[in-house]
Design a protein around this motif. Structure first.
Motif, PDB file in Angstrom:
ATOM      1  N   LEU A 225       0.824  -1.205   0.000  1.00  0.00           N
ATOM      2  CA  LEU A 225       0.000   0.000   0.000  1.00  0.00           C
ATOM      3  C   LEU A 225       0.859   1.257   0.000  1.00  0.00           C
ATOM      4  O   LEU A 225       0.508   2.260  -0.639  1.00  0.00           O
ATOM      5  CB  LEU A 225      -0.923   0.009   1.218  1.00  0.00           C
ATOM      6  CG  LEU A 225      -2.172  -0.870   1.178  1.00  0.00           C
ATOM      7  CD1 LEU A 225      -3.009  -0.655   2.432  1.00  0.00           C
ATOM      8  CD2 LEU A 225      -3.011  -0.590  -0.066  1.00  0.00           C
ATOM      9  N   LEU A 226       1.976   1.222   0.693  1.00  0.00           N
ATOM     10  CA  LEU A 226       2.830   2.402   0.744  1.00  0.00           C
ATOM     11  C   LEU A 226       3.391   2.716  -0.636  1.00  0.00           C
ATOM     12  O   LEU A 226       3.483   3.889  -1.034  1.00  0.00           O
ATOM     13  CB  LEU A 226       3.969   2.194   1.744  1.00  0.00           C
ATOM     14  CG  LEU A 226       4.829   3.433   2.028  1.00  0.00           C
ATOM     15  CD1 LEU A 226       3.987   4.556   2.609  1.00  0.00           C
ATOM     16  CD2 LEU A 226       5.966   3.072   2.984  1.00  0.00           C
ATOM     17  N   ASP A 227       3.758   1.686  -1.378  1.00  0.00           N
ATOM     18  CA  ASP A 227       4.265   1.913  -2.722  1.00  0.00           C
ATOM     19  C   ASP A 227       3.196   2.572  -3.593  1.00  0.00           C
ATOM     20  O   ASP A 227       3.486   3.481  -4.382  1.00  0.00           O
ATOM     21  CB  ASP A 227       4.721   0.595  -3.344  1.00  0.00           C
ATOM     22  CG  ASP A 227       5.335   0.799  -4.715  1.00  0.00           C
ATOM     23  OD1 ASP A 227       6.371   1.481  -4.810  1.00  0.00           O
ATOM     24  OD2 ASP A 227       4.767   0.296  -5.701  1.00  0.00           O
ATOM     25  N   LEU A 228       1.961   2.136  -3.439  1.00  0.00           N
ATOM     26  CA  LEU A 228       0.865   2.707  -4.221  1.00  0.00           C
ATOM     27  C   LEU A 228       0.615   4.156  -3.841  1.00  0.00           C
ATOM     28  O   LEU A 228       0.669   5.061  -4.686  1.00  0.00           O
ATOM     29  CB  LEU A 228      -0.410   1.882  -4.013  1.00  0.00           C
ATOM     30  CG  LEU A 228      -1.693   2.479  -4.613  1.00  0.00           C
ATOM     31  CD1 LEU A 228      -1.610   2.536  -6.128  1.00  0.00           C
ATOM     32  CD2 LEU A 228      -2.909   1.673  -4.166  1.00  0.00           C
ATOM     33  N   TYR A 229       0.347   4.385  -2.552  1.00  0.00           N
ATOM     34  CA  TYR A 229      -0.083   5.719  -2.139  1.00  0.00           C
ATOM     35  C   TYR A 229       1.067   6.720  -2.094  1.00  0.00           C
ATOM     36  O   TYR A 229       0.888   7.898  -2.436  1.00  0.00           O
ATOM     37  CB  TYR A 229      -0.794   5.643  -0.787  1.00  0.00           C
ATOM     38  CG  TYR A 229      -2.104   4.900  -0.865  1.00  0.00           C
ATOM     39  CD1 TYR A 229      -3.090   5.309  -1.749  1.00  0.00           C
ATOM     40  CD2 TYR A 229      -2.345   3.776  -0.075  1.00  0.00           C
ATOM     41  CE1 TYR A 229      -4.296   4.624  -1.853  1.00  0.00           C
ATOM     42  CE2 TYR A 229      -3.545   3.089  -0.162  1.00  0.00           C
ATOM     43  CZ  TYR A 229      -4.514   3.511  -1.047  1.00  0.00           C
ATOM     44  OH  TYR A 229      -5.703   2.837  -1.148  1.00  0.00           O
ATOM     45  N   ALA A 230       2.247   6.294  -1.692  1.00  0.00           N
ATOM     46  CA  ALA A 230       3.391   7.208  -1.708  1.00  0.00           C
ATOM     47  C   ALA A 230       3.809   7.516  -3.142  1.00  0.00           C
ATOM     48  O   ALA A 230       4.304   8.611  -3.425  1.00  0.00           O
ATOM     49  CB  ALA A 230       4.551   6.619  -0.916  1.00  0.00           C
ATOM     50  N   GLY A 231       3.605   6.569  -4.039  1.00  0.00           N
ATOM     51  CA  GLY A 231       3.877   6.840  -5.450  1.00  0.00           C
ATOM     52  C   GLY A 231       2.963   7.917  -5.998  1.00  0.00           C
ATOM     53  O   GLY A 231       3.384   8.794  -6.760  1.00  0.00           O
ATOM     54  N   ARG A 232       1.703   7.865  -5.615  1.00  0.00           N
ATOM     55  CA  ARG A 232       0.771   8.915  -6.030  1.00  0.00           C
ATOM     56  C   ARG A 232       1.160  10.260  -5.415  1.00  0.00           C
ATOM     57  O   ARG A 232       1.087  11.304  -6.074  1.00  0.00           O
ATOM     58  CB  ARG A 232      -0.649   8.548  -5.613  1.00  0.00           C
ATOM     59  CG  ARG A 232      -1.232   7.382  -6.380  1.00  0.00           C
ATOM     60  CD  ARG A 232      -2.642   7.072  -5.903  1.00  0.00           C
ATOM     61  NE  ARG A 232      -3.224   5.963  -6.645  1.00  0.00           N
ATOM     62  CZ  ARG A 232      -4.446   5.481  -6.439  1.00  0.00           C
ATOM     63  NH1 ARG A 232      -5.206   6.018  -5.486  1.00  0.00           N
ATOM     64  NH2 ARG A 232      -4.903   4.489  -7.158  1.00  0.00           N
ATOM     65  N   LEU A 233       1.564  10.225  -4.142  1.00  0.00           N
ATOM     66  CA  LEU A 233       1.997  11.453  -3.483  1.00  0.00           C
ATOM     67  C   LEU A 233       3.182  12.060  -4.217  1.00  0.00           C
ATOM     68  O   LEU A 233       3.241  13.284  -4.433  1.00  0.00           O
ATOM     69  CB  LEU A 233       2.368  11.153  -2.033  1.00  0.00           C
ATOM     70  CG  LEU A 233       3.040  12.293  -1.254  1.00  0.00           C
ATOM     71  CD1 LEU A 233       2.079  13.450  -1.058  1.00  0.00           C
ATOM     72  CD2 LEU A 233       3.560  11.776   0.091  1.00  0.00           C
ATOM     73  N   GLU A 234       4.134  11.240  -4.594  1.00  0.00           N
ATOM     74  CA  GLU A 234       5.316  11.729  -5.295  1.00  0.00           C
ATOM     75  C   GLU A 234       4.926  12.443  -6.588  1.00  0.00           C
ATOM     76  O   GLU A 234       5.452  13.520  -6.912  1.00  0.00           O
ATOM     77  CB  GLU A 234       6.266  10.577  -5.589  1.00  0.00           C
ATOM     78  CG  GLU A 234       7.570  10.996  -6.235  1.00  0.00           C
ATOM     79  CD  GLU A 234       8.550   9.841  -6.359  1.00  0.00           C
ATOM     80  OE1 GLU A 234       9.752  10.115  -6.543  1.00  0.00           O
ATOM     81  OE2 GLU A 234       8.114   8.673  -6.270  1.00  0.00           O
ATOM     82  N   ALA A 235       3.986  11.865  -7.323  1.00  0.00           N
ATOM     83  CA  ALA A 235       3.513  12.505  -8.550  1.00  0.00           C
ATOM     84  C   ALA A 235       2.821  13.824  -8.242  1.00  0.00           C
ATOM     85  O   ALA A 235       2.988  14.818  -8.953  1.00  0.00           O
ATOM     86  CB  ALA A 235       2.572  11.566  -9.302  1.00  0.00           C
ATOM     87  N   HIS A 236       2.041  13.851  -7.181  1.00  0.00           N
ATOM     88  CA  HIS A 236       1.315  15.060  -6.789  1.00  0.00           C
ATOM     89  C   HIS A 236       2.276  16.192  -6.439  1.00  0.00           C
ATOM     90  O   HIS A 236       2.055  17.361  -6.815  1.00  0.00           O
ATOM     91  CB  HIS A 236       0.420  14.744  -5.597  1.00  0.00           C
ATOM     92  CG  HIS A 236      -0.415  15.899  -5.135  1.00  0.00           C
ATOM     93  ND1 HIS A 236      -1.464  16.399  -5.873  1.00  0.00           N
ATOM     94  CD2 HIS A 236      -0.348  16.654  -4.006  1.00  0.00           C
ATOM     95  CE1 HIS A 236      -2.017  17.414  -5.218  1.00  0.00           C
ATOM     96  NE2 HIS A 236      -1.353  17.588  -4.093  1.00  0.00           N
ATOM     97  N   LEU A 237       3.334  15.869  -5.725  1.00  0.00           N
ATOM     98  CA  LEU A 237       4.261  16.894  -5.262  1.00  0.00           C
ATOM     99  C   LEU A 237       4.963  17.611  -6.403  1.00  0.00           C
ATOM    100  O   LEU A 237       5.384  18.768  -6.244  1.00  0.00           O
ATOM    101  CB  LEU A 237       5.284  16.287  -4.313  1.00  0.00           C
ATOM    102  CG  LEU A 237       4.753  15.835  -2.951  1.00  0.00           C
ATOM    103  CD1 LEU A 237       5.845  15.128  -2.159  1.00  0.00           C
ATOM    104  CD2 LEU A 237       4.199  17.021  -2.163  1.00  0.00           C
ATOM    105  N   ALA A 238       5.100  16.973  -7.551  1.00  0.00           N
ATOM    106  CA  ALA A 238       5.735  17.627  -8.688  1.00  0.00           C
ATOM    107  C   ALA A 238       4.964  18.876  -9.097  1.00  0.00           C
ATOM    108  O   ALA A 238       5.554  19.889  -9.495  1.00  0.00           O
ATOM    109  CB  ALA A 238       5.842  16.654  -9.856  1.00  0.00           C
ATOM    110  N   ASP A 239       3.643  18.833  -9.011  1.00  0.00           N
ATOM    111  CA  ASP A 239       2.810  20.011  -9.270  1.00  0.00           C
ATOM    112  C   ASP A 239       2.649  20.857  -8.014  1.00  0.00           C
ATOM    113  O   ASP A 239       2.717  22.090  -8.055  1.00  0.00           O
ATOM    114  CB  ASP A 239       1.415  19.591  -9.751  1.00  0.00           C
ATOM    115  CG  ASP A 239       1.423  18.895 -11.095  1.00  0.00           C
ATOM    116  OD1 ASP A 239       2.269  19.238 -11.939  1.00  0.00           O
ATOM    117  OD2 ASP A 239       0.588  17.999 -11.298  1.00  0.00           O
ATOM    118  N   TYR A 240       2.424  20.197  -6.897  1.00  0.00           N
ATOM    119  CA  TYR A 240       2.059  20.880  -5.654  1.00  0.00           C
ATOM    120  C   TYR A 240       3.138  21.858  -5.192  1.00  0.00           C
ATOM    121  O   TYR A 240       2.834  22.956  -4.706  1.00  0.00           O
ATOM    122  CB  TYR A 240       1.805  19.825  -4.575  1.00  0.00           C
ATOM    123  CG  TYR A 240       1.231  20.356  -3.290  1.00  0.00           C
ATOM    124  CD1 TYR A 240      -0.119  20.697  -3.212  1.00  0.00           C
ATOM    125  CD2 TYR A 240       2.012  20.497  -2.150  1.00  0.00           C
ATOM    126  CE1 TYR A 240      -0.665  21.172  -2.024  1.00  0.00           C
ATOM    127  CE2 TYR A 240       1.483  20.965  -0.962  1.00  0.00           C
ATOM    128  CZ  TYR A 240       0.138  21.296  -0.912  1.00  0.00           C
ATOM    129  OH  TYR A 240      -0.404  21.772   0.260  1.00  0.00           O
TER     130      TYR A 240
END
Length: 643
Positions: A225-240
């Motif tokens: 689950l961490l790989d899934l959700y932290a991966g999404r977070l990483e993508a989000h931070l590029a814009d955020y």
């Protein structure tokens, strides 16, 4: 109150802040609320003459829960002792029950998360009778139905703790699986969620939709689950990361803005999980810059309490659910204290944030936003062509927001037709390199297709008004500049008027509609540069009728000072059968509900330049006028049930 540590400009050249400053801020906030605890410590009744819609008892619980979360991140055993006393008193009949769609469900999640973070320091030291009462009180959250948005994650958070301590483990795991499954429908790809049905993009992406699943997986040591959700977070931070100004200010957009530096939580969360595109020094620079921005501008009053507002106290930023203790959702920022003192996010030298490195125009496809930032003045502007939540206007539906302005009662960044400034039913028409477009409804039978084309600090805005009666007045407004910034607006087509604003009131240009759909174009700039070049030296526009595309159609050509240009076609109808000189316009469309004006961008052909060379995969679109019907989000990965 704890003394403020000395600045360290060697380690933190941008903010002077270190881990010691974050610790001291947490200690000060916790000390300031202590006198407002009731006997037994179950409730914290903070001062304020405006209770939330949930009432005084719920507000007192909110005061306990949100400051407990801060104590949970701080992990000071002496402070945790007083919250242990409050837990015992609260679950002995003081606290309101957790029921479906009630505010105590929100606060139960904060309590459960804090208990999970401090289990060995707090929970394991409680009397067994207190643990049983507390588990039973929290257990009601497993049966409570949340609102269909970020609230789905509150039972997940409670379930994570209760499963850990062995309370109703099967039910707890089932609730976790259900909540994580439900949020999948709102994941639109590239790290972006909408907060429930519709197109509600705001800070709940970071401080809720990412934070709760990532912390749940991290605390449970669930690598899948961490790989899934932290991966999404990483993508989000590029814009955020691009939403923070050079002065530290986060973008002023969306609801619950009184939570202030909670906006830094996803930055720290990326460092905590090791899934971030940001360098350690950049993470700390952005987060500490935001903390300092608020603390230097009245976020904390003379008694050390967080006020309700953005900078200082300001009821314009409140919602009906905002109680005296609501600002303590900012406690989420202190997730940073889970990072040990020797972590590189604390030991690395601060590095500049995105706005301090270079000018940038960044498309955010899932939200259909365009982020425009300028290095020279540190300003960030957000062009909104895809987010809408009419319940919390004006913080969702204006055409643009920034880090140095706030929505004006005089309707900044709006198209006002016949005296009506409404902007509802926003339909994304696409976003690309340097542009974004959307359609919205003003009133029944009246619609506007809007486009922004940006470079540097300069904007070209075009608005095609369809369905209005001939001769209807149209007023197009720009930025409501303040705090040393200035706003410029020049009429370029279909309008008259020009001016510069420094006083928080937007400039406007005015015109009237014709017999067919009418196009209105302005040149706009928001800048803090003291002596910028004249707008008309930097960009020019040319509007020509597009007779082959039907009545009311226009081509807008934008020419920048170096000589490169881009052409956009506005049509009064998005009907796929509408002919054009170069073939049919293509792409999926919604059923027609009255006027459906649209914007199309010229794609490369015969050596022509394009404003959107990278917007779509090869082969998409049909002919040189390709319909930009909306962002194409990556399909959301689906987590496997946790048990």
């Amino acid at each position: 109150m704890p003394a403020e540590p000395a600045e360290d400009r060697s380690l933190s050249p941008y903010t002077g802040r270190t881990r010691a400053h974050w610790e001291a801020t947490a200690d000060s906030l916790l000390a300031a609320v202590a006198p407002y605890a009731t006997d037994g410590g179950a409730l914290y009744h903070l001062p304020g003459n405006r209770p939330s819609a949930s009432g005084r008892l719920s507000d007192g619980l909110e005061g306990y829960a949100r400051t407990l979360l801060l104590a949970g991140f701080r992990r000071d055993e002496k402070v945790l002792e007083r919250y242990a006393d409050g837990l015992a008193a609260g679950t002995a009949g003081v606290w309101p029950r957790v029921e479906s769609r009630s505010q105590p469900l929100v606060e139960a999640a904060s309590i459960a998360l804090a208990l999970r973070l401090t289990r060995s320091q707090l929970w394991d030291r409680l009397d067994d009778s207190v643990r049983q009462r507390a588990a039973a009180w929290l257990g009601d959250a497993l049966k409570a139905e949340p609102w269909p948005n970020n609230w789905e994650l509150f039972p997940v958070t409670v379930g994570g703790f209760l499963a850990d301590v062995g309370y109703e483990p099967d039910l707890s795991r089932a609730v976790i699986d259900r909540g994580l499954e439900r949020i999948e429908q709102w994941y639109l790809g590239d790290g972006w969620y909408t907060d429930g049905h519709g197109r509600k993009f705001d800070y709940y992406n970071g401080w809720a939709m990412h934070l709760y699943p990532v912390l749940h997986a991290w605390l449970g040591d669930d690598t899948r689950l961490l790989d899934l959700y932290a991966g999404r977070l990483e993508a989000h931070l590029a814009d955020y990361a691009r939403l923070f100004g050079g002065d530290g200010a986060p973008m002023l957009q969306g609801r619950s803005l009184t939570y202030r530096f909670a906006a830094t939580a996803p930055l720290w969360l990326g460092a905590l999980t090791g899934r971030t595109p940001l360098a350690p020094g950049e993470t700390r620079r952005l987060a500490s810059g935001a903390l300092r921005y608020f603390l230097d501008r009245g976020a904390v009053d003379a008694d050390g309490l967080l006020t309700r507002g953005w900078r200082g106290p300001d009821e314009a930023f409140l919602q009906e659910y905002s109680g005296p203790a609501s600002p303590y959702w900012a406690s989420k920022a202190f997730v940073c204290l889970l990072l040990p003192p020797d972590h590189e996010v604390w030991t690395a030298r601060e590095e500049p944030g995105p706005v301090e490195r270079a000018d940038a125009i960044t498309p955010v496809r899932p939200a259909n936003w365009l982020i425009q930032s300028t290095r020279s003045d540190g300003l960030v502007r957000l062009h909104n062509h895809g987010s809408e939540d009419a319940r919390y206007d004006p913080y969702y539906t204006r055409l643009a927001y920034s880090t140095v302005t706030e929505p004006s009662p005089s309707y900044d960044n709006s198209v006002i037709v016949g005296g009506d400034a409404s902007r509802t039913g926003i339909v994304p028409l696409g976003v690309g390199e340097g542009w974004a477009a959307s359609r919205h409804t003003v009133a029944e039978g009246v619609a506007v297709a809007g486009l922004v084309v940006a470079r540097g600090a300069v904007e070209v805005r075009g608005h095609l008004v369809s369905g209005a009666a001939p001769g209807a007045p149209v007023r197009v407004t720009g930025w409501a500049a303040r705090d040393g910034a200035r706003s410029e607006l020049h009429a370029a087509h279909g309008l008259s008027g020009a001016g510069t604003s420094l006083d928080g009131l937007p400039e406007a240009a005015e015109g009237t509609t014709g017999t067919d759909a009418s196009l209105f174009v302005t040149l706009v700039r928001l800048t803090a540069d003291p002596d910028p070049r004249p707008l008309t030296d930097l960009v020019s526009v040319r509007v020509t009728p597009a007779e082959d595309a039907g009545p009311g159609a226009h081509d807008l050509t934008v020419t920048w000072a170096p000589g490169d240009e881009a052409t956009f076609r506005f049509t009064a109808s998005a009907d796929p059968d509408t002919p054009s000189q170069d073939g049919p316009e293509t792409g999926p469309r919604e059923p027609s509900r009255g006027p459906s004006p649209s914007v199309f961008v010229r794609t490369p052909q015969s050596g022509e330049a394009s404003a959107d060379a990278d917007a779509d995969p090869p082969g998409e679109g049909n002919g040189p006028w390709a319909d930009r019907t909306g962002p194409r989000g990556r399909a959301g990965e689906r987590p496997t049930p946790s048990g």
